[in-house]
Design an enzyme around this catalytic site. Structure first.
Site, mmCIF file in Angstrom:
data_model
loop_
_atom_site.group_PDB
_atom_site.id
_atom_site.type_symbol
_atom_site.label_atom_id
_atom_site.label_comp_id
_atom_site.label_asym_id
_atom_site.label_seq_id
_atom_site.Cartn_x
_atom_site.Cartn_y
_atom_site.Cartn_z
ATOM 1 N N HIS A 1 1.761 -5.157 0.478
ATOM 2 C CA HIS A 1 1.396 -3.805 0.927
ATOM 3 C C HIS A 1 2.687 -3.052 1.235
ATOM 4 O O HIS A 1 3.363 -3.358 2.210
ATOM 5 C CB HIS A 1 0.492 -3.868 2.163
ATOM 6 C CG HIS A 1 -0.837 -4.503 1.873
ATOM 7 N ND1 HIS A 1 -1.895 -3.807 1.340
ATOM 8 C CD2 HIS A 1 -1.262 -5.785 1.995
ATOM 9 C CE1 HIS A 1 -2.926 -4.625 1.166
ATOM 10 N NE2 HIS A 1 -2.573 -5.835 1.551
ATOM 11 N N ASN B 1 -4.244 0.089 -1.606
ATOM 12 C CA ASN B 1 -4.865 0.777 -0.456
ATOM 13 C C ASN B 1 -3.881 1.688 0.272
ATOM 14 O O ASN B 1 -3.606 1.527 1.453
ATOM 15 C CB ASN B 1 -5.508 -0.228 0.503
ATOM 16 C CG ASN B 1 -4.532 -1.250 1.052
ATOM 17 O OD1 ASN B 1 -3.437 -1.437 0.505
ATOM 18 N ND2 ASN B 1 -4.910 -1.921 2.119
ATOM 19 N N ASP C 1 -8.341 -4.623 -2.611
ATOM 20 C CA ASP C 1 -7.925 -5.441 -1.465
ATOM 21 C C ASP C 1 -7.950 -4.687 -0.143
ATOM 22 O O ASP C 1 -7.512 -3.542 -0.050
ATOM 23 C CB ASP C 1 -6.534 -6.011 -1.680
ATOM 24 C CG ASP C 1 -6.114 -6.872 -0.509
ATOM 25 O OD1 ASP C 1 -6.748 -7.924 -0.317
ATOM 26 O OD2 ASP C 1 -5.207 -6.474 0.236
ATOM 27 N N HIS D 1 -5.881 -14.270 -1.288
ATOM 28 C CA HIS D 1 -5.816 -14.978 0.002
ATOM 29 C C HIS D 1 -6.987 -15.922 0.314
ATOM 30 O O HIS D 1 -7.765 -15.682 1.236
ATOM 31 C CB HIS D 1 -5.628 -14.003 1.160
ATOM 32 C CG HIS D 1 -6.436 -12.729 1.108
ATOM 33 N ND1 HIS D 1 -7.798 -12.702 0.945
ATOM 34 C CD2 HIS D 1 -6.054 -11.431 1.201
ATOM 35 C CE1 HIS D 1 -8.214 -11.453 0.951
ATOM 36 N NE2 HIS D 1 -7.172 -10.659 1.104
ATOM 37 N N ASN E 1 -6.545 -10.658 8.235
ATOM 38 C CA ASN E 1 -7.803 -10.752 7.490
ATOM 39 C C ASN E 1 -7.516 -11.267 6.081
ATOM 40 O O ASN E 1 -6.731 -10.648 5.369
ATOM 41 C CB ASN E 1 -8.469 -9.379 7.416
ATOM 42 C CG ASN E 1 -9.895 -9.476 6.935
ATOM 43 O OD1 ASN E 1 -10.553 -10.485 7.132
ATOM 44 N ND2 ASN E 1 -10.361 -8.440 6.273
ATOM 45 N N ASP F 1 0.701 -11.273 0.970
ATOM 46 C CA ASP F 1 -0.152 -10.326 1.704
ATOM 47 C C ASP F 1 0.655 -9.661 2.821
ATOM 48 O O ASP F 1 0.147 -9.406 3.918
ATOM 49 C CB ASP F 1 -1.408 -11.001 2.261
ATOM 50 C CG ASP F 1 -2.470 -9.981 2.684
ATOM 51 O OD1 ASP F 1 -2.267 -8.767 2.471
ATOM 52 O OD2 ASP F 1 -3.505 -10.404 3.232
ATOM 53 N N HIS G 1 2.667 -3.148 9.906
ATOM 54 C CA HIS G 1 1.959 -2.215 10.792
ATOM 55 C C HIS G 1 2.923 -1.736 11.866
ATOM 56 O O HIS G 1 3.769 -2.500 12.326
ATOM 57 C CB HIS G 1 0.762 -2.895 11.464
ATOM 58 C CG HIS G 1 -0.384 -3.134 10.537
ATOM 59 N ND1 HIS G 1 -1.153 -2.114 10.031
ATOM 60 C CD2 HIS G 1 -0.872 -4.272 10.008
ATOM 61 C CE1 HIS G 1 -2.079 -2.624 9.237
ATOM 62 N NE2 HIS G 1 -1.931 -3.928 9.193
#
Lengths: 433, 315
Positions: free
Chosen positions: A59, A91, A151, A231, A277, A304, A308
């Site tokens: 990400h 995303n 995802d 995952h 997650n 993954d 954040h």
């Protein structure tokens, strides 16, 4: 003008063979013992040379969430972790569901220059699970998207999933499924277990993942397409994938570093750095995942990497964002959990982190063996280093669950298309013209 | 002991100490002047992010009877509803010099977050966090059980007593805290509920699990604690409807009539009369429901006294 030659002396290949590796421009010039090539010599005695790593699940947060990560900062973190290619998840905001967005992500990756940034396209428009995105246009764009994923969300509608699997056959695409039955995981906040009850957190049961994988391998068989499972986190999922592979279904599977090392016990103090997650599971699951990596049921390790902002983790568990960063520590976690435990050797690590993910995505310059004329995408590892993970990171975010742990293995150099992106453990400042 | 977040913060000795302190506090509560100077000049905040009347006023009364200054901060109508974070709220109260935070929050573990973060130096008392714990409720329940079944001034534990919890174990913070505390004090706890409301891993935390309430009651228990059933459970397929729940797991008049007259009936409140418990059962001699409320004030005085007067002067 002919580019200077670099010669990496006395590096150990994944086979165990000790060689010199000469590179020039963007390619490998020669590989062999005591090469009589002159150029910049880099002593690699004691270092393991592997194909540059390829992350199929990253990400990068740009566009839209630049407070957490940008394509530049994420690329630097990737290089630091030995990666020469990453797959940017869809995303973002706007969602990567059109040719325009994936081309933009691709272009920003080229501008950053640290790794090949390969966009992943959304399966459905806006990740809403209602209508297919512009899959063909994204494939035919300059970004050449072959992997499609919603995802963060599961493609839950069975018919839509079937159609997506069928549709991407036209260009040998693959659907990467985030396997999570949303109805079975309403408000879910950690693994469903006794601990979840004690902590009063709504459980995320294994069956919510396993039921979707079971459905999707059957759909994949039915329509003769290609499926990738993101995952994988449970022992039961491993069993289903093993069964599907034995049946000849074209399914591949990934495991994250954190699911190979960390367990749900870490949740007990409600520290949101461990909120992810799918959730951290039990030790039984961890051991089953490691065994599946060793026996080939699981094909790749994918990070993954989910940056954040500090604010979104400096709060109560229920409010905190899901996800943890992982690019810089991926190799160390893999070595610690798989090599040091005697489960796999370096050839398997090279498959897991490079050959196999590149093959799933169909990258033409990554995951290629280290022989003459192949692309100069390589990583050099010091396998004897044992270091305590620090909170310093190239990533813009610091949601790192490994801080303070002692892990084996350290990235010393990363070479992307013939250039050092990391040299002597330092990320290089690139002069991009 | 700086915080009370979970019954796991207590051991056999400290749990009994709180119950026995509560006995002394009960004496205060029967006087004409119901006030001790113990927390004179200290500031305590009731920080309630979730609706609650009884727990909040019980804590407020407890703090006032110990002469503390009490601030009530309810999330509704405050800046929290405008998007202020938990961190900002706690730091604001810290900046005003609050020494104890009595916290109710809709998220499990929010009290742990406050206690573990460096936002505040205040003691944190859990007044119910999500579906996690409600330790003062368990303490007042234990005191009530001891006074009813062992002796009103007894200072020992609950060894050998058999307690049955009936209802929504999965979502009940009262059940969690009670399972831990009653076990710590030597009682044998069983549960009865529809299988949908029985959590994973419950078997290692209790003696027996009964899907059938009548089977359970047939075994004979010293205490039957009925838990509140939330109407939203009907919408999530935990059970078909309220009538079916009453039929299977409610303490209606006929089940009540079949109980041993010595069995004590309890409920943490607020009750849904006619759903999980009938009025005849709730208002009977066997019911200790109002004792629970009375004991709540004494137990909360004991907890505040232990955390703020004893520990802080010791340390």
């Amino acid at each position: 003008m002919v580019d200077a030659v670099k010669v990496f002396r006395n590096a150990t290949l994944s086979s165990g063979e000790v060689v010199d590796i000469a590179i020039q421009s963007q390619d490998i010039l020669e590989v062999g013992k005591n090469l009589a090539v002159s150029g910049e010599d880099i002593d690699c005695t004691g270092l393991i040379a592997l194909q540059g790593f390829v992350d199929l699940h990253t990400h990068l947060r740009e566009p839209g969430f630049e407070a957490s990560e940008t394509i530049l900062t994420g690329s630097r973190a990737a290089a630091k972790g030995g990666f020469t290619a990453v797959h940017a998840m869809a995303n973002t905001a706007p969602v990567a569901d059109t040719a325009a967005v994936v081309e933009q992500v691709h272009a920003l990756g080229v501008a950053a220059g640290y790794v090949h940034v390969q966009p992943i396209g959304a399966v459905t428009k806006g990740l809403e699970g209602k209508q297919l995105a512009d899959l063909l246009k994204m494939n035919k764009s300059r970004a050449r998207v072959t992997v499609f994923s919603d995802d963060g969300k599961c493609v839950f509608d069975s018919l839509l999933m079937r159609r997506a699997l069928e549709y991407v056959k036209a260009f040998d695409g693959v659907i990467a499924q985030h396997a999570q039955d949303p109805n079975l995981t309403v408000d879910a906040k950690m693994n469903e277990s006794q601990l979840a009850f004690e902590l009063g957190l709504t459980g995320w049961p294994s069956v919510a993942e396993e039921a979707i994988i079971a459905r999707d391998v059957l759909l994949t068989e039915h329509v003769g397409s290609r499926l990738h499972i993101c995952h994988v986190s449970t022992a039961g999922s491993v069993e289903i994938i093993r069964w599907a592979k034995a049946r000849g279904i074209k399914v591949t599977a990934e495991v994250t570093p954190h699911h190979l090392l960390l367990t749900e016990d870490l949740v007990k103090d409600y520290n949101p750095v461990y909120k992810v997650n799918p959730p951290l599971r039990s030790q039984t699951d961890v051991l089953a995942l490691r065994a599946a990596v060793a026996d080939g049921t699981i094909d790749i390790i994918a990070t993954d990497h989910a940056p954040h902002t500090a604010d979104s983790k400096d709060c109560e568990w229920g409010q905190a964002a899901f996800g943890m960063i992982g690019l810089e520590s991926a190799l160390a976690v893999a070595q610690t959990t798989l090599v040091e435990t005697g489960l796999v050797g370096w050839e398997r690590i090279e498959q897991l982190l490079s050959t196999n993910p590149a093959a799933i995505s169909g990258l033409d310059r990554h995951g290629k063996s280290l022989v003459a004329n192949n692309p100069a995408n390589l990583v050099f590892i010091n396998p004897t280093a044992k270091t305590k993970v620090s909170d310093q990171s190239e990533s813009k975010s610091s949601n790192n669950p490994y801080v303070g742990l002692e892990l084996f293995g350290e990235i010393v150099h990363t070479v992307f298309e013939g250039r050092f992106t990391v040299k002597n453990k330092l990320v290089q400042e690139l002069n991009n013209d | 002991m700086k915080h009370l977040l979970s019954i796991n913060d207590l051991n056999h000795e400290s749990a009994l100490e709180i119950l026995n302190l509560a006995l002394q506090m009960q004496q205060v509560n029967t006087r004409d002047i119901k006030k001790l100077p113990a927390l004179n000049g200290r500031t305590v905040a009731n920080l309630f992010f979730e609706d609650s009347t009884r727990t909040r006023i019980s804590f407020e009364l407890a703090a006032k009877r110990l002469s503390a200054d009490v601030i009530n901060f309810a999330a509704k109508g405050s800046s929290v509803s405008k998007g202020e974070s938990l961190k900002d709220t706690v730091q604001t109260l810290e900046a005003m010099g609050v020494e104890a935070l009595i916290v109710r929050h809709n998220h499990s573990g929010a009290v742990n977050t406050i206690a573990n973060a460096e936002w505040s130096k205040a003691s944190v008392i859990n007044a119910g966090d999500g579906t996690h714990e409600h330790p003062t409720q368990a303490l007042l329940d234990a005191l009530t059980i001891r006074q009813r079944l062992v002796g009103s001034t007894d200072t020992g534990d609950l060894s050998g007593l058999r307690v049955l919890f009936v209802g929504d174990i999965l979502h009940s913070r009262v059940a969690r805290s009670n399972l831990l505390l009653l076990k710590l004090l030597g009682a044998k706890v069983s549960v009865s509920a529809p299988a949908t409301l029985i959590p994973a891993g419950i078997h290692s935390l209790c003696e027996n699990v009964f899907f059938d309430l009548d089977d359970a009651l047939h075994q004979g228990f010293d205490v039957v604690m009925m838990l509140r059933i939330q109407s939203e459970r009907m919408n999530s397929a935990f059970m078909p409807n309220s009538g079916e729940y009453s039929f299977g797991w409610g303490l209606g008049d006929s089940r009540f009539a079949s109980l041993n007259p010595k069995t004590v009936i309890m409920h943490p409140g607020p009750m849904n009369r006619g759903l999980e418990i009938s009025s005849r059962a709730a208002d009977s001699e066997q019911s200790a429901i109002l004792d629970q409320v009375t004991n709540g004030v004494a137990v909360r005085m004991a907890v505040l006294y232990k955390l703020l007067a004893q520990e802080q002067s010791n340390g």
